[in-house]
Design a protein around this motif. Structure first.
Motif, PDB file in Angstrom:
ATOM      1  N   MET A 105       5.009  19.391  -3.055  1.00  0.00           N
ATOM      2  CA  MET A 105       5.748  19.756  -1.842  1.00  0.00           C
ATOM      3  C   MET A 105       5.002  19.246  -0.604  1.00  0.00           C
ATOM      4  SD  MET A 105       7.249  23.504  -1.014  1.00  0.00           S
ATOM      5  CE  MET A 105       7.959  23.776  -2.604  1.00  0.00           C
ATOM      6  N   THR A 106       3.703  19.451  -0.579  1.00  0.00           N
ATOM      7  CA  THR A 106       2.899  18.918   0.530  1.00  0.00           C
ATOM      8  C   THR A 106       3.055  17.408   0.625  1.00  0.00           C
ATOM      9  OG1 THR A 106       1.215  20.616   0.602  1.00  0.00           O
ATOM     10  CG2 THR A 106       0.535  18.428   1.220  1.00  0.00           C
ATOM     11  N   ALA A 107       2.969  16.751  -0.539  1.00  0.00           N
ATOM     12  CA  ALA A 107       3.043  15.288  -0.526  1.00  0.00           C
ATOM     13  C   ALA A 107       4.368  14.821   0.058  1.00  0.00           C
ATOM     14  CB  ALA A 107       2.868  14.757  -1.945  1.00  0.00           C
ATOM     15  N   MET A 108       5.456  15.473  -0.358  1.00  0.00           N
ATOM     16  CA  MET A 108       6.772  15.045   0.130  1.00  0.00           C
ATOM     17  C   MET A 108       6.919  15.302   1.620  1.00  0.00           C
ATOM     18  SD  MET A 108       8.671  13.337  -1.700  1.00  0.00           S
ATOM     19  CE  MET A 108      10.149  13.160  -0.741  1.00  0.00           C
ATOM     20  N   LEU A 109       6.475  16.480   2.051  1.00  0.00           N
ATOM     21  CA  LEU A 109       6.559  16.777   3.492  1.00  0.00           C
ATOM     22  C   LEU A 109       5.754  15.755   4.277  1.00  0.00           C
ATOM     23  CD1 LEU A 109       6.305  20.667   3.572  1.00  0.00           C
ATOM     24  CD2 LEU A 109       8.268  19.275   4.147  1.00  0.00           C
ATOM     25  N   GLY A 110       4.601  15.395   3.714  1.00  0.00           N
ATOM     26  CA  GLY A 110       3.776  14.408   4.390  1.00  0.00           C
ATOM     27  C   GLY A 110       4.471  13.059   4.467  1.00  0.00           C
ATOM     28  N   VAL A 111       5.115  12.653   3.377  1.00  0.00           N
ATOM     29  CA  VAL A 111       5.799  11.357   3.379  1.00  0.00           C
ATOM     30  C   VAL A 111       6.862  11.309   4.461  1.00  0.00           C
ATOM     31  CG1 VAL A 111       7.425   9.941   2.085  1.00  0.00           C
ATOM     32  CG2 VAL A 111       5.358  10.726   0.985  1.00  0.00           C
ATOM     33  N   VAL A 112       7.661  12.342   4.541  1.00  0.00           N
ATOM     34  CA  VAL A 112       8.794  12.259   5.470  1.00  0.00           C
ATOM     35  C   VAL A 112       8.390  12.514   6.911  1.00  0.00           C
ATOM     36  CG1 VAL A 112      10.476  12.830   3.708  1.00  0.00           C
ATOM     37  CG2 VAL A 112       9.543  14.644   5.128  1.00  0.00           C
ATOM     38  N   GLN A 113       7.223  13.115   7.141  1.00  0.00           N
ATOM     39  CA  GLN A 113       6.869  13.397   8.529  1.00  0.00           C
ATOM     40  C   GLN A 113       5.828  12.438   9.095  1.00  0.00           C
ATOM     41  OE1 GLN A 113       5.929  17.498   9.158  1.00  0.00           O
ATOM     42  NE2 GLN A 113       7.731  18.203   8.074  1.00  0.00           N
ATOM     43  N   SER A 114       5.169  11.682   8.220  1.00  0.00           N
ATOM     44  CA  SER A 114       4.100  10.821   8.729  1.00  0.00           C
ATOM     45  C   SER A 114       4.647   9.724   9.620  1.00  0.00           C
ATOM     46  CB  SER A 114       3.363  10.172   7.565  1.00  0.00           C
ATOM     47  OG  SER A 114       2.546  11.111   6.948  1.00  0.00           O
ATOM     48  N   ASP A 115       3.990   9.555  10.744  1.00  0.00           N
ATOM     49  CA  ASP A 115       4.329   8.423  11.588  1.00  0.00           C
ATOM     50  C   ASP A 115       3.324   7.309  11.376  1.00  0.00           C
ATOM     51  OD1 ASP A 115       5.805   7.143  13.727  1.00  0.00           O
ATOM     52  OD2 ASP A 115       3.973   7.418  14.883  1.00  0.00           O
ATOM     53  N   HIS A 116       2.150   7.673  10.910  1.00  0.00           N
ATOM     54  CA  HIS A 116       1.114   6.679  10.648  1.00  0.00           C
ATOM     55  C   HIS A 116       1.295   6.135   9.242  1.00  0.00           C
ATOM     56  CE1 HIS A 116      -2.815   4.864  10.251  1.00  0.00           C
ATOM     57  NE2 HIS A 116      -2.959   4.990  11.556  1.00  0.00           N
ATOM     58  N   MET A 117       1.308   4.809   9.107  1.00  0.00           N
ATOM     59  CA  MET A 117       1.666   4.239   7.811  1.00  0.00           C
ATOM     60  C   MET A 117       0.608   4.506   6.751  1.00  0.00           C
ATOM     61  SD  MET A 117       3.720   0.740   8.500  1.00  0.00           S
ATOM     62  CE  MET A 117       2.561  -0.069   9.546  1.00  0.00           C
ATOM     63  N   ILE A 118      -0.649   4.614   7.158  1.00  0.00           N
ATOM     64  CA  ILE A 118      -1.697   4.860   6.164  1.00  0.00           C
ATOM     65  C   ILE A 118      -1.564   6.266   5.590  1.00  0.00           C
ATOM     66  CG2 ILE A 118      -4.172   5.106   5.824  1.00  0.00           C
ATOM     67  CD1 ILE A 118      -3.300   2.237   5.969  1.00  0.00           C
ATOM     68  N   THR A 119      -1.325   7.237   6.431  1.00  0.00           N
ATOM     69  CA  THR A 119      -1.161   8.588   5.887  1.00  0.00           C
ATOM     70  C   THR A 119       0.145   8.674   5.100  1.00  0.00           C
ATOM     71  OG1 THR A 119      -0.184   9.349   7.940  1.00  0.00           O
ATOM     72  CG2 THR A 119      -2.523   9.721   7.654  1.00  0.00           C
ATOM     73  N   LEU A 120       1.140   7.923   5.544  1.00  0.00           N
ATOM     74  CA  LEU A 120       2.382   7.880   4.763  1.00  0.00           C
ATOM     75  C   LEU A 120       2.084   7.392   3.342  1.00  0.00           C
ATOM     76  CD1 LEU A 120       5.436   7.819   4.302  1.00  0.00           C
ATOM     77  CD2 LEU A 120       5.546   5.672   5.515  1.00  0.00           C
ATOM     78  N   TYR A 121       1.284   6.341   3.250  1.00  0.00           N
ATOM     79  CA  TYR A 121       0.922   5.811   1.942  1.00  0.00           C
ATOM     80  C   TYR A 121       0.138   6.845   1.135  1.00  0.00           C
ATOM     81  CZ  TYR A 121      -1.468   3.202  -1.618  1.00  0.00           C
ATOM     82  OH  TYR A 121      -1.969   2.800  -2.820  1.00  0.00           O
ATOM     83  N   LEU A 122      -0.765   7.522   1.824  1.00  0.00           N
ATOM     84  CA  LEU A 122      -1.585   8.550   1.172  1.00  0.00           C
ATOM     85  C   LEU A 122      -0.708   9.613   0.514  1.00  0.00           C
ATOM     86  CD1 LEU A 122      -4.720   8.652   1.498  1.00  0.00           C
ATOM     87  CD2 LEU A 122      -4.307  10.651   2.900  1.00  0.00           C
ATOM     88  N   PHE A 123       0.230  10.127   1.276  1.00  0.00           N
ATOM     89  CA  PHE A 123       1.127  11.151   0.734  1.00  0.00           C
ATOM     90  C   PHE A 123       2.024  10.565  -0.347  1.00  0.00           C
ATOM     91  CE2 PHE A 123       0.370  13.248   4.928  1.00  0.00           C
ATOM     92  CZ  PHE A 123      -0.215  14.383   4.412  1.00  0.00           C
ATOM     93  N   TRP A 124       2.394   9.324  -0.143  1.00  0.00           N
ATOM     94  CA  TRP A 124       3.253   8.632  -1.119  1.00  0.00           C
ATOM     95  C   TRP A 124       2.579   8.625  -2.488  1.00  0.00           C
ATOM     96  CZ3 TRP A 124       7.994   6.207  -0.207  1.00  0.00           C
ATOM     97  CH2 TRP A 124       8.441   5.342  -1.184  1.00  0.00           C
ATOM     98  N   GLU A 125       1.303   8.279  -2.517  1.00  0.00           N
ATOM     99  CA  GLU A 125       0.600   8.252  -3.792  1.00  0.00           C
ATOM    100  C   GLU A 125       0.389   9.663  -4.330  1.00  0.00           C
ATOM    101  OE1 GLU A 125       0.969   5.837  -5.139  1.00  0.00           O
ATOM    102  OE2 GLU A 125      -0.202   4.089  -4.624  1.00  0.00           O
ATOM    103  N   LEU A 126       0.251  10.611  -3.433  1.00  0.00           N
ATOM    104  CA  LEU A 126       0.119  11.998  -3.896  1.00  0.00           C
ATOM    105  C   LEU A 126       1.404  12.448  -4.592  1.00  0.00           C
ATOM    106  CD1 LEU A 126      -1.849  14.330  -3.990  1.00  0.00           C
ATOM    107  CD2 LEU A 126      -0.907  15.166  -1.856  1.00  0.00           C
ATOM    108  N   THR A 127       2.553  11.981  -4.119  1.00  0.00           N
ATOM    109  CA  THR A 127       3.783  12.320  -4.843  1.00  0.00           C
ATOM    110  C   THR A 127       3.755  11.694  -6.228  1.00  0.00           C
ATOM    111  OG1 THR A 127       5.039  10.412  -4.078  1.00  0.00           O
ATOM    112  CG2 THR A 127       5.188  12.386  -2.732  1.00  0.00           C
ATOM    113  N   SER A 128       3.258  10.465  -6.331  1.00  0.00           N
ATOM    114  CA  SER A 128       3.193   9.827  -7.658  1.00  0.00           C
ATOM    115  C   SER A 128       2.296  10.627  -8.592  1.00  0.00           C
ATOM    116  CB  SER A 128       2.644   8.410  -7.538  1.00  0.00           C
ATOM    117  OG  SER A 128       3.496   7.612  -6.790  1.00  0.00           O
ATOM    118  N   ILE A 129       1.152  11.052  -8.061  1.00  0.00           N
ATOM    119  CA  ILE A 129       0.194  11.758  -8.907  1.00  0.00           C
ATOM    120  C   ILE A 129       0.742  13.114  -9.322  1.00  0.00           C
ATOM    121  CG2 ILE A 129      -2.100  12.808  -8.930  1.00  0.00           C
ATOM    122  CD1 ILE A 129      -2.925  10.530  -7.011  1.00  0.00           C
ATOM    123  N   SER A 130       1.301  13.850  -8.361  1.00  0.00           N
ATOM    124  CA  SER A 130       1.788  15.177  -8.735  1.00  0.00           C
ATOM    125  C   SER A 130       3.003  15.055  -9.651  1.00  0.00           C
ATOM    126  CB  SER A 130       2.112  16.006  -7.492  1.00  0.00           C
ATOM    127  OG  SER A 130       2.843  15.260  -6.578  1.00  0.00           O
TER     128      SER A 130
END
Lengths: 811, 113
Positions: free
Chosen positions: A118-143
């Motif tokens: 849930m954190t990862a998804m919220l991070g993906v959709v709210q990130s404006d910075h592309m690096i943090t977007l990527y970070l959360f993106w991979e967290l969704t893959s892992i979870s």
């Protein structure tokens, strides 16, 4: 607070193990449920602000020196996704409380992964910075990986988890490449700032490459053709996971990404063609193969693939609006609206369908559609919910799927008449594909609901005696089904509150007015359930229903057609072939060939490489030079010594017995000592004589101890490669030595030593003074080396494990 | 002279590498011995072979041989000796334990190439 809200689920996850261990009487899920409900409430407070066009921005500086920060950016699109994630999340948690048994399951694992996701998804959709977007993106893959393999005792779960991990992470990495390229071109990692620069970015040379790379990320995550293959295998996850991740949220991360980057990339023709084309292909493919499935969740997986393709195609069409003059008056502005609308609708009906599939599985013990049937009277509530959702999926009134499908057809009809980019030639094909896909959607929707709930009850086939699910399990799907109906009746309210702000985020230029501050509320789109008899959409729908119904009634006759496709000719076989055959086997073969453990071969590789690099550089840089200037004269006795040296060396080379080789080496050593004498190096000569003597003694000692076996006289077999490599190295040394000697750049510093050896150090022997005074540290550590060698030798000889101990140790 | 010595060093290196690429442990160690001889001579040659007197202060002598390479070589000789002694004993112990001094046989398979 806004940034912290993203991390609330992750922080809550810390407490889960304690709750699970200590409060065994209450299902852990009840505690988890609080988190998404709180978050829904929190995000709901933003609705009115975002509706009026005010984006909300909050940031937390993470690595200031690299300009990386967690930015929570809530505009229409992010807010809509955030609400979907937390809202559906709450329902899924509620459902899982009744689905997962608190005594048999490892609940703490489940809820930690879920909250992490849930954190990862919220991070993906709210990130404006592309690096943090990527970070959360991979967290969704892992979870997601962890959740799919939740029942890790099963082979299939592990296979599915690994497959989805491989595909989504591969796409994610490519996407990171696209992000970095984009940031290099735009000079910023902020998506908002990149959107503002979009007109200049189009002309950059790597624009299309960045575009394609980012699309790789979006397509793998959103299970587009041909990357959809992980999704059906991910159905081994517990059903709440399938409902949450693989229908409502994670697979829509790719959709989100495409929507978010549309304002940047829409200017490119490649983007439009790729997104629309791949979307339609996926829609067609997914709907075609959904009818083939016999597993309830398999049908839903392919249906998800297909519906995601539909949304993707609409997003592609929405990008066309950027190319049309006076776009606000064309139909293309509907495309983004329809995409977002269908996204909401899909989350509702697909979530509830997955939950129903889970209920059927839970209450009958099987998900095989061939064993199911006649459950209507036993499970009336589930049947009602399934019927509503399925009809919505098929696109029938009075359900929300009807509205979005109409808008989809409208968009495709308009595409046909579009002038730019050769759409007028190919557009009709796109329309045909869309209609066929819709027909098949109709068929599999009916197939899903009627083959499960109507017909004859095969009680003997079922592992369990079927009965209606507990009411708690039904609450979540019932809420979703209610939404399906409610949205149909109030589409314009939903449009006003949620969709228009999101559309405004996707197509901001469309509504840009230099003088008026435009707000999402000013977008003039209304949803009509009834287009009138003249509208072609209506006749298309009628046509879809008639053909679909015909196909469904004759399903038994033509379903066999799927058997024509041989099992080997599928994308899964291709994936297995690539992973197992090409990558695994080739790599193993290559390492077997190259790394076979023979030291001689490794040495051969190394020497050849050194030779190649050094000689190559020498000639490439044109560095070879020979000059006789400054060379010392050649004396006759020196030549004699050289002949002795060469003869000694040759002896070691061609010696048939070891003793000859050792003596040859000794001869070389003593000749070297004589060289030292000749070249005015008395200390060296002394040392060399002594050490050569000891060395030869050592060699003989070893030789003496080589028992019988070693006495077999070995003649080194001649090998061409070996000779070539050694000649190469010899030539290399000669060439380098000649060039180095022939081009001296600076003079030696030895004059200083000569001048000061007596005045500063009080010695006459310059070499010895250098060793103990000027450069005494070298000597210290050389003594250490000797000490270590001595201790090593002692240890090797003295410390031995007896045979008995050795066998003990190896056990 | 330096030109000739460059060829001599090259020859020593060639012989050393040829021996190092053989199967017998003893030959490999002999190869490393030749390699260090070659390297030492190379250092001396590269320092220049001019100079008519050893680098020891004496009345009336100004044309010394370069002392720096000599100091370096002295250090190198000692270290090479330490390492050679160590690997010789290592080879001896390996022989004692494995009953072979053939590197290919030590690998276990006995198949070469």
């Amino acid at each position: 607070m806004q940034v912290l809200a993203i991390f609330i689920p992750l922080l809550a996850a810390i407490f889960i193990p304690f709750l699970f261990r200590n409060v065994r009487t209450i299902h852990t899920g009840w505690f988890v449920l609080i988190v998404p409900i709180l978050l829904v409430g929190y995000y709901a407070t933003f609705i009115s602000r975002v509706m009026n066009g005010n984006d909300v921005l909050a940031s937390f500086n993470w690595i200031p020196s690299l300009n990386i920060s967690f930015i929570s950016y809530l505009d229409g699109l992010s807010l809509l996704f955030s609400l979907l994630i937390t809202g559906i999340g709450a329902l899924v948690v509620l459902y899982s409380i009744f689905y997962l048994d608190k005594t048999k399951e490892q609940l703490h694992n489940f809820y930690i992964y879920l909250l992490m996701f849930m954190t990862a998804m919220l991070g993906v959709v709210q990130s404006d910075h592309m690096i943090t977007l990527y970070l959360f993106w991979e967290l969704t893959s892992i979870s997601s990986f962890l959740l799919i393999a939740y029942w890790f005792q099963r082979d299939k779960s592990r296979f599915g988890a690994l497959k989805s991990m491989m595909i989504t992470v591969a796409g994610g990495l490519l996407m990171l490449g696209g992000f970095v390229l984009l940031a290099l071109m735009g000079g910023t990692y902020s998506i908002r700032e990149l959107v503002a620069q979009a007109p200049q970015l189009v002309n950059e040379s790597y624009f299309v490459l960045a575009l394609v790379l980012i699309l790789f990320g979006a397509f793998t995550k959103s299970a587009q053709f041909p990357f959809y293959i992980w999704l059906p295998d991910a159905m081994e996850a517990p059903t709440p996971v399938s409902a949450y991740l693989h229908s409502a949220t994670m697979v829509k991360a790719g959709i989100y990404l495409v929507a978010r980057f549309t304002p940047i990339f829409a200017a490119s023709e490649v983007w439009i063609w790729l997104v629309t084309g791949i979307g339609l292909l996926t829609l067609f493919w997914g709907s075609l193969f959904a009818v083939k499935q016999t597993d309830l969740k398999g049908i839903l997986a392919f249906s998800t693939v297909s519906q995601l393709g539909l949304i993707m195609a609409l997003l592609g069409a929405s990008a066309i609006a950027f190319h049309v003059e006076d776009a606000a008056n064309t139909v293309f502005k509907y495309a983004a609206f329809a995409a977002i609308f269908h996204l909401i609708n899909h989350a509702t009906f697909k979530g509830s369908l997955f939950m129903i599939a889970g209920i059927v599985d839970h209450e009958t013990g099987t998900r095989d559609i061939r064993k199911l049937g006649g459950l209507m009277s036993i499970m009336p509530l589930s049947f009602t919910v399934a019927l509503i959702s399925s009809l919505s999926m098929a696109g029938l009134p009075p359900f929300n799927g009807f509205l979005s499908k109409e808008m989809f057809l409208t968009a495709m009809l308009t595409l046909k008449d579009f002038e730019l980019f050769e759409f007028s030639t190919w557009g009709i094909l796109l329309l045909v594909i869309a209609v066929i896909a819709s027909i098949f959607t109709f068929v599999y929707s009916f197939y899903f609901v009627f083959k499960t709930f109507t017909g004859k009850l095969q009680a003997s086939e079922l592992p369990q005696k079927p009965h209606e699910a507990p009411i708690g399990m039904l609450v979540a799907p019932m809420i979703l089904a209610a939404l399906v109906v409610i949205i149909f009746f109030i589409p314009n309210l939903i449009g006003e509150v949620f969709i228009k702000p999101a559309v405004f985020a996707i197509q901001p230029f469309l509504y840009q007015d230099p003088f008026l501050q435009f707000t999402p509320a000013g977008i003039d789109i209304t949803v009509k359930a009834w287009h009138g008899f003249t509208a072609p959409e209506l006749w298309l729908t009628v046509c879809i229903v008639i053909v679909g119904a015909l196909l469904f009634t004759t399903l038994g006759k033509w379903q066999k057609l799927y058997r024509i496709q041989p099992a080997k000719l599928s994308l899964n076989t291709f994936y297995d072939f690539v992973m197992d055959g090409v990558l695994n086997r080739t790599m193993v073969n290559v390492s077997k060939r190259v790394m076979h453990g023979s030291m001689r071969h490794y040495l051969m590789y190394m020497f050849a490489a050194i030779c190649f690099i050094v000689i190559g550089t020498l000639f490439y840089k044109d560095a070879f030079k020979i000059s006789f200037e400054g060379a010392a004269p050649i004396e006759l006795y020196q030549l004699i010594l050289i002949i002795v040296l060469v003869l000694g060396t040759l002896t070691t080379l061609i010696a048939r017995s070891r003793i000859t080789a050792i003596v040859g080496l000794g001869a070389v050593g003593y000749t070297v000592a004589l060289f030292f004498v000749m070249f005015n190096a008395p200390d060296l000569a002394l040392t060399q004589l002594v050490i050569e003597t000891i060395s030869v003694a050592l060699f003989l000692l070893v030789f003496y101890h080589l028992p019988r076996l070693g006495k077999v006289q070995e003649y080194t077999p001649f090998r061409f490669r070996r000779l070539a490599v050694s000649i190469g190295i010899g030539a290399m040394v000669t060439l380098v030595a000649l060039s180095a000697h022939s081009q001296k750049l600076v003079d030696s510093i030895n004059q200083y030593y000569k001048d000061t050896v007596y005045s500063l150090a009080g010695g006459g022997n310059i070499v010895n003074v250098i060793l103990v005074d000027y450069r005494g540290f070298d000597t210290l550590f050389e003594i250490t080396v000797l000490g270590i060698a001595g201790m090593g030798i002692y240890a090797m000889i003295k410390l031995r494990l007896s045979r008995k101990e050795k066998t003990n140790e190896s056990e | 002279m330096e030109i000739v010595m460059a060829f001599v060093c090259g020859f020593l290196f060639m012989a050393a590498i040829y021996l190092i690429l053989s199967r017998s442990l003893l030959r490999i160690i002999i190869g490393t011995g030749l390699l260090s001889h070659g390297a030492h001579l190379l250092i001396l040659t590269m320092g220049g072979l001019g100079g008519t007197a050893p680098p020891v202060l004496a009345e009336g002598v100004t044309d010394f041989a370069d002392p720096i390479p000599q100091a370096l070589i002295l250090t190198a000789i000692v270290i090479a000796f330490g390492v050679t002694a160590f690997i010789l004993v290592l080879a001896y112990r390996a022989y004692q334990e494995l009953q072979t001094d053939d590197t290919t046989a030590m690998k276990g398979s006995g198949i070469d190439d």
